[in-house]
Design an enzyme around this catalytic site. Sequence first.
Site, PDB file in Angstrom:
ATOM      1  N   ASN A 114       0.808  -1.219   0.000  1.00 35.28           N
ATOM      2  CA  ASN A 114       0.000   0.000   0.000  1.00 35.28           C
ATOM      3  C   ASN A 114       0.842   1.270   0.000  1.00 35.28           C
ATOM      4  O   ASN A 114       1.989   1.226   0.382  1.00 35.28           O
ATOM      5  CB  ASN A 114      -0.888   0.004   1.256  1.00 35.28           C
ATOM      6  CG  ASN A 114      -2.173  -0.745   1.015  1.00 35.28           C
ATOM      7  OD1 ASN A 114      -2.776  -0.635  -0.031  1.00 35.28           O
ATOM      8  ND2 ASN A 114      -2.599  -1.516   2.017  1.00 35.28           N
ATOM      9  N   TYR A 155     -14.038   2.063   2.238  1.00 30.96           N
ATOM     10  CA  TYR A 155     -13.156   3.208   2.510  1.00 30.96           C
ATOM     11  C   TYR A 155     -13.820   4.552   2.210  1.00 30.96           C
ATOM     12  O   TYR A 155     -13.328   5.591   2.657  1.00 30.96           O
ATOM     13  CB  TYR A 155     -11.854   3.090   1.706  1.00 30.96           C
ATOM     14  CG  TYR A 155     -10.859   2.130   2.333  1.00 30.96           C
ATOM     15  CD1 TYR A 155      -9.917   2.581   3.256  1.00 30.96           C
ATOM     16  CD2 TYR A 155     -10.864   0.778   2.018  1.00 30.96           C
ATOM     17  CE1 TYR A 155      -8.996   1.714   3.833  1.00 30.96           C
ATOM     18  CE2 TYR A 155      -9.953  -0.100   2.593  1.00 30.96           C
ATOM     19  CZ  TYR A 155      -9.025   0.374   3.499  1.00 30.96           C
ATOM     20  OH  TYR A 155      -8.122  -0.478   4.079  1.00 30.96           O
TER      21      TYR A 155
END
Length: 437
Positions: free
Chosen positions: A147, A257
């Site tokens: 990430n 998210y």
Amino acid sequence: KIKIVTIGGGSSYTPELIEGLIVRQAQLPIAELWLVDIDAGAEKMEIVGNMAKRMIAAAKLDWQVHLTLDRREALKDADYVTTQFRVGLLDARLKDEVIPLANGLLGQETNGPGGIFKAFRTIPVILDIIKDMRELCPNAWLVDFTNPAGMVTEAAIKQGKWEKTVGLCNVPFGHINQACEVLAKEEKDLFFKFAGLNHFHWHRVWDQQGNERTAELIEKIYAPEHRAKTDEGLKNIHQIPFHYEQVKHLGVLPCGYHRYYYLQEPMLAHAVEEFERYETRAEVVKKTEARLFELYKDVNLNYKPEELSQRGGAHYSDAACDLIASIHNNSGKLMVVSTRNNGAIADLPFDCIVEVTASITAHGPEPLRWGALPSAARGMIQLMKAMEETVIEAAVTGDYGAALHAFTINPLIPAGDTAIKVLDELLYAHKAWLPKF
Ligand code: NAD
Ligand code: G6P
Ligand code: MN
Ligand code: MN
């Protein structure tokens, strides 16, 4: 016969990856599997690497497993390079979380200031890996799980010019499972189309009769009378319900998210509470990780323990191993990946990296066309993409102005004195990992 190299081999997720490879043994003629780490992760890699060897032995496979701290040795003639590393380990994540939170901003590893700094630390490393790959395995695929996967993939493709890069995330699996559960269908009986950016995508769903089921899902997941019967199974995201009217207006399904953006205030308030209890996600994950490594030390354990499902990345192996198998076998399977837009999302630059449903072929992902986004989504995604581009620019140049601009554009960071204060504190805290700044 193929050679797979995993960078960040000491990750507690490694058994997940091994399990995924074992399950797909018929589709994947593996000869060698190399785990690579650095000094700081050597002990973890030793423990989890031995666990990997036991899993492979228990499956009666003859794969050779190598553990090394020498990345170049591992990369030689690799076919697939997967990444799952964390520059600065969980201590760096803790700083990404607590420094913004102490200043009243969201502290999260892929969103807001923390996500920007994870990109700053990671992008130089991925570009370095690509330098080695160009020399040692010029035909290999780079499968990025590290990430922020969308920005890391964009940096690898556009800055590193490594076209054969694909970014992965497990979030779509959670949404697929949730839709199957709500509609009482199996995955094979539904058609999913996702589009957006990593950790910022939307999706639509159809059934086998060709009927779109998106509106029904919006109602059955988000209408107050149904709410909270299911979630998308993400252990790391606090499940505050979206506003039904807002999702209905959008007309497409958000990802977990999106809460940080659509519900910015309550999500921040919750994160601050966790921070005050010393329970930021990094602190929780440190404990989970310690328990996992205690389990991995057991010389009789030769399967993935249940405890690993406490990590947010469950199903990562399904994504990574399906992707490798699909490329290797030119399967055309539909998967959600970070790849070049190529016109799939009309509202974004042609050459930028997006997260979309794509058919996975031997030459890589061929994205399905999504078309245009509703204006409510278009405005946000264009801002987010510009923010990502500015983050990448700052990561490669070390330009303070670009970094400040990334903070200014980011919707989770108010512009002005706080942005400068948090930026400076994070630059100082992460100095050792930011050679460009
Ligand atoms: P971790 O803290 O356990 O780190 C994994 C390993 O990377 C460690 O052993 C560490 O020593 C090693 N490492 C650090 N710098 C390295 C370098 N330069 N070269 C080689 N190895 C290096 O991390 P984790 O919690 O297992 O997560 C690993 C990564 O996967 C993170 O970046 C995380 O954000 C990401 N992740 C992604 C998803 C997704 O959906 N894409 C899901 C879960 C985790
Ligand atoms: C999610 C995301 C990942 C993220 C992870 C965090 O599912 O897709 O990108 O890194 O969970 O999990 P963790 O257990 O480290 O908080
Ligand atoms: Mn993810
Ligand atoms: Mn801002």
